[in-house]
Design an enzyme around this catalytic site. Sequence first.
Site, PDB file in Angstrom:
ATOM      1  N   TRP A  88       0.675  -1.257  -0.030  1.00 10.46           N
ATOM      2  CA  TRP A  88      -0.097   0.041  -0.040  1.00 10.46           C
ATOM      3  C   TRP A  88       0.850   1.385   0.054  1.00 10.46           C
ATOM      4  O   TRP A  88       0.525   2.251  -0.592  1.00 10.46           O
ATOM      5  CB  TRP A  88      -0.994  -0.132   1.191  1.00 10.46           C
ATOM      6  N   ASP A 162      -2.082   6.163   6.475  1.00  9.45           N
ATOM      7  CA  ASP A 162      -3.216   5.342   5.879  1.00  9.45           C
ATOM      8  C   ASP A 162      -3.607   4.499   6.820  1.00  9.45           C
ATOM      9  O   ASP A 162      -2.525   3.406   7.100  1.00  9.45           O
ATOM     10  CB  ASP A 162      -2.679   4.722   4.529  1.00  9.45           C
ATOM     11  N   LYS A 186     -12.763  -2.045   5.560  1.00  9.23           N
ATOM     12  CA  LYS A 186     -12.207  -3.297   6.381  1.00  9.23           C
ATOM     13  C   LYS A 186     -12.762  -3.336   7.891  1.00  9.23           C
ATOM     14  O   LYS A 186     -13.181  -4.387   8.169  1.00  9.23           O
ATOM     15  CB  LYS A 186     -10.678  -3.119   6.458  1.00  9.23           C
TER      16      LYS A 186
END
Length: 355
Positions: A88, A162, A186
């Site tokens: 990511w 993040d 999530k």
Amino acid sequence: MPEEVLREAAEQMLDWHGSGLGVMEMSHRGKEFGQILAEAEADLRQLLAVPSEFHILFMQGGGLGENAIVPLNLSRGGVVDFVVTGSWSTKSYKEAGRYAQARVASTNAGNGHTDVAAPAQWTLSPDAAYVHLCSNETINGIEFQELPDLAALGSRAPLVIDFSSHVASRPVDWSRVGLAFGGAQKNIGPAGLTIVVVRDDLLGHALPICPSAFNYRTVADNQSMYNTPPTWGIYVAGLTFKWLLAQREGGLSGVAAMERRNIAKAELLYGAIDGSQFYVNQVAPAWRSRMNVPFQLRDESRNQAFLDGARDAGLLQLKGHKSVGGMRASIYNAMPLEGVQALVAYMREFERSHA
Ligand SMILES: *Cc1c(COP(=O)(O)O)cnc(C)c1O
């Protein structure tokens, strides 16, 4: 998703609290949705103990959208530092390069994203507009157990995190953060909602090419209603926030209770992996994620048999991300300890019957 939240959303689907309307049918400017939005924001603020100098924004575009939206708003076209710890943060770094001078302050690509250099070893730029890191690398299973104190490292840059895949699973030290973003899908609610928590002084510096709907100043000034916000996502996230606030564990509540449970879940699973001859997790223990636990079978020819047996035992979605292979157990907030116990029991039984 917590089952209670899904049941409540289902019950109210056609008629929200006797209003005669479902949330999807409401005007986002009406008083009913106004109440839903205000409560969701207040509950999230309480849940994550967000200080008053931070704005909470409900946006769209997801984590990948924010990979562009953050540099468009914060970089001023200048230098931005990236701490690359996995898939990511690599994506974030690449995307930022379209709008800013993206630099790598540290990367663990050399060890296959299994260990991270201590912050004192990072090469921070003196002039960085901000420093970006991914506080939980979902695919690689790497989590910051503590956020770096950039000021103590001699940097004046704000930290951008993040936190998509571990938001609300543990407290956030806001004294070390300038901006946090996360997709809701999530740990919080349905896909389509993105949460941004941004310190007030970071607003108002967007590049002229920044789309108006993604300008944090504009979104903040309009209480996340510059354009139609993802109303259903905000509603379900709001139910999740209330569910989280009501959780209790050993005298703790809310996120602290979740953290206690998440530690117990992760210890159980990593203990089972480390204690076996059959399974292995490659991540340095200090960096292991409590939310996403990748593991490999030492004999990878048994992968399909493992997954088939797991499915028969009601254990789903265990296949690892294609970029790392093997298995991955995502044990988000809503996964109860019993779910991890069932996985561990299955892993032991599979090992016994295949040894
Ligand atoms: C899942 C995830 C994202 C998702 O980005 P989307 O654009 O919402 O698909 C971003 N960052 C991290 C760390 C994630 O786990």
